[in-house]
Motif scaffolding. Structure first.
Motif, PDB file in Angstrom:
ATOM      1  N   ILE A  22     -15.713   9.183  42.172  1.00 33.82           N
ATOM      2  CA  ILE A  22     -15.697   9.627  40.941  1.00 33.82           C
ATOM      3  C   ILE A  22     -14.580  10.568  40.596  1.00 33.82           C
ATOM      4  CG2 ILE A  22     -16.812   9.827  39.016  1.00 33.82           C
ATOM      5  CD1 ILE A  22     -19.711  10.450  41.386  1.00 33.82           C
ATOM      6  N   GLU A  23     -13.649  10.056  40.136  1.00 27.91           N
ATOM      7  CA  GLU A  23     -13.040  10.382  39.487  1.00 27.91           C
ATOM      8  C   GLU A  23     -12.602  10.225  37.503  1.00 27.91           C
ATOM      9  OE1 GLU A  23      -9.900  11.707  40.127  1.00 27.91           O
ATOM     10  OE2 GLU A  23     -10.625  11.961  42.742  1.00 27.91           O
ATOM     11  N   HIS A  24     -11.895  11.232  37.069  1.00 29.00           N
ATOM     12  CA  HIS A  24     -11.869  11.125  35.547  1.00 29.00           C
ATOM     13  C   HIS A  24     -10.670  10.640  35.650  1.00 29.00           C
ATOM     14  CE1 HIS A  24     -11.602  14.040  31.647  1.00 29.00           C
ATOM     15  NE2 HIS A  24     -11.116  12.380  31.106  1.00 29.00           N
ATOM     16  N   ILE A  25      -9.972   9.110  34.515  1.00 31.07           N
ATOM     17  CA  ILE A  25      -9.424   8.808  34.580  1.00 31.07           C
ATOM     18  C   ILE A  25      -8.796   8.501  32.657  1.00 31.07           C
ATOM     19  CG2 ILE A  25      -9.524   7.723  36.477  1.00 31.07           C
ATOM     20  CD1 ILE A  25     -10.322   4.914  35.215  1.00 31.07           C
ATOM     21  N   GLU A  85      -3.630   2.835  41.040  1.00 26.33           N
ATOM     22  CA  GLU A  85      -2.856   2.683  39.928  1.00 26.33           C
ATOM     23  C   GLU A  85      -3.505   3.295  39.151  1.00 26.33           C
ATOM     24  OE1 GLU A  85      -0.599   0.346  39.232  1.00 26.33           O
ATOM     25  OE2 GLU A  85      -0.988   0.967  41.747  1.00 26.33           O
ATOM     26  N   TYR A  86      -4.982   4.031  38.669  1.00 27.83           N
ATOM     27  CA  TYR A  86      -5.457   4.858  37.507  1.00 27.83           C
ATOM     28  C   TYR A  86      -5.090   5.981  38.029  1.00 27.83           C
ATOM     29  CZ  TYR A  86      -8.529   1.085  35.192  1.00 27.83           C
ATOM     30  OH  TYR A  86      -9.672  -0.019  34.996  1.00 27.83           O
ATOM     31  N   LEU A  87      -5.095   6.155  38.650  1.00 24.59           N
ATOM     32  CA  LEU A  87      -5.182   7.973  39.206  1.00 24.59           C
ATOM     33  C   LEU A  87      -3.464   8.556  39.700  1.00 24.59           C
ATOM     34  CD1 LEU A  87      -7.031   8.390  42.563  1.00 24.59           C
ATOM     35  CD2 LEU A  87      -7.707   9.126  39.900  1.00 24.59           C
ATOM     36  N   LEU A  88      -2.454   7.463  39.572  1.00 22.94           N
ATOM     37  CA  LEU A  88      -1.299   7.051  39.998  1.00 22.94           C
ATOM     38  C   LEU A  88      -0.276   7.250  38.318  1.00 22.94           C
ATOM     39  CD1 LEU A  88       2.123   7.022  40.885  1.00 22.94           C
ATOM     40  CD2 LEU A  88       2.089   4.076  40.257  1.00 22.94           C
ATOM     41  N   HIS A 144       1.252  11.703  36.653  1.00 28.33           N
ATOM     42  CA  HIS A 144       2.224  11.215  36.321  1.00 28.33           C
ATOM     43  C   HIS A 144       1.834  11.756  34.916  1.00 28.33           C
ATOM     44  CE1 HIS A 144       6.662  10.148  36.058  1.00 28.33           C
ATOM     45  NE2 HIS A 144       5.682   9.870  35.548  1.00 28.33           N
ATOM     46  N   LEU A 145       1.746  11.215  34.048  1.00 28.80           N
ATOM     47  CA  LEU A 145       1.270  11.411  32.917  1.00 28.80           C
ATOM     48  C   LEU A 145       1.004  13.269  32.774  1.00 28.80           C
ATOM     49  CD1 LEU A 145      -0.093   8.615  30.954  1.00 28.80           C
ATOM     50  CD2 LEU A 145       1.942   9.433  31.168  1.00 28.80           C
ATOM     51  N   ARG A 146      -0.122  13.651  33.774  1.00 27.36           N
ATOM     52  CA  ARG A 146      -0.103  14.997  33.945  1.00 27.36           C
ATOM     53  C   ARG A 146       1.042  16.117  33.932  1.00 27.36           C
ATOM     54  NH1 ARG A 146      -5.928  15.390  37.133  1.00 27.36           N
ATOM     55  NH2 ARG A 146      -7.295  15.007  35.452  1.00 27.36           N
ATOM     56  N   SER A 147       2.056  15.543  34.848  1.00 22.78           N
ATOM     57  CA  SER A 147       3.310  15.877  34.877  1.00 22.78           C
ATOM     58  C   SER A 147       5.058  15.811  34.484  1.00 22.78           C
ATOM     59  CB  SER A 147       3.680  15.819  36.768  1.00 22.78           C
ATOM     60  OG  SER A 147       3.961  14.881  37.014  1.00 22.78           O
ATOM     61  N   ASP A 148       4.676  14.914  33.802  1.00 27.16           N
ATOM     62  CA  ASP A 148       6.051  14.039  32.854  1.00 27.16           C
ATOM     63  C   ASP A 148       5.450  14.095  31.438  1.00 27.16           C
ATOM     64  OD1 ASP A 148       7.738  12.757  31.996  1.00 27.16           O
ATOM     65  OD2 ASP A 148       8.668  11.908  33.527  1.00 27.16           O
ATOM     66  N   ALA A 149       6.468  15.283  30.888  1.00 23.85           N
ATOM     67  CA  ALA A 149       5.883  15.822  29.984  1.00 23.85           C
ATOM     68  C   ALA A 149       6.964  14.107  28.545  1.00 23.85           C
ATOM     69  CB  ALA A 149       7.008  16.775  29.084  1.00 23.85           C
TER      70      ALA A 149
END
Length: 188
Positions: A57-60, A131-134, A138-143
């Protein structure tokens, strides 16, 4: 990674949209610090509903990205052993209060009656999960890409959407470009 798992039985071959298309007003909300807690509550609810099943289970989605404005809908992905074996997961989720919304090849979606939590079910190792996790990671780390994605969503709000799927489709080109940069960054 190629998707090579063969289901134990044939999967559905068409899209079943339970209840048909739904017109909706899409609003972006500033990031809410409660979204991770809501996810954790539903993670427990799903885990309890699927007790004895080996699931991931993952939050996406945008609510999983701190600082990103989002529709106030918590998206969750659940990996199951066999998407065609609905009796292994669907009955438990329905009993836990979720409603079936989408049944399509390799994907099922259940949601809360309030439509504020969407649970996407895929078979373990389905590339859609990666794909969801990618995108999320990325959005978490790239402003810069986070800002681009938010501005794209805001610009689309000036249009009327008869169905959330149409709104999602309109973001596809930007999402593909962001994921291409995410893959390139991963390879460095």
């Amino acid at each position: 990674m190629s998707y090579s798992r063969i289901p134990r039985r044939p999967d559905v071959t068409t899209l079943e949209l339970v209840g048909g298309a739904e017109a909706l007003a899409i609003e972006l909300h500033s990031y809410d610090d409660q979204w991770p807690d809501i996810y954790l509550d539903h993670r427990r609810r799903i885990t309890d509903a699927l007790a004895g099943s080996d699931v991931e289970i993952e939050h996406i989605g945008s609510t999983a990205v701190p600082g990103l404005a989002a529709k106030p809908i918590i998206d969750i992905v659940v990996a199951v052993d066999d998407i065609t074996a609905e009796e292994d997961y669907l009955d438990g989720l329905l009993a836990a209060g979720y409603e079936l919304r989408v049944r399509e090849p390799r994907h099922r979606l259940v949601r809360t009656p309030a439509r504020d939590v969407h649970v996407h079910l895929y078979e373990r190792h389905d590339p859609a999960i990666d794909e969801y996790l990618l995108l999320r990671d990325h959005l978490r780390s790239d402003a810069n890409d986070r800002a681009l994605y938010e501005s794209t969503k805001r610009s689309l709000l000036s249009e009327r959407w008869d169905d959330m799927n149409d709104y999602a489709d309109a973001k596809t080109d930007v999402i593909l470009a962001i994921k291409a940069r995410a893959r390139a960054a991963r390879e460095q």
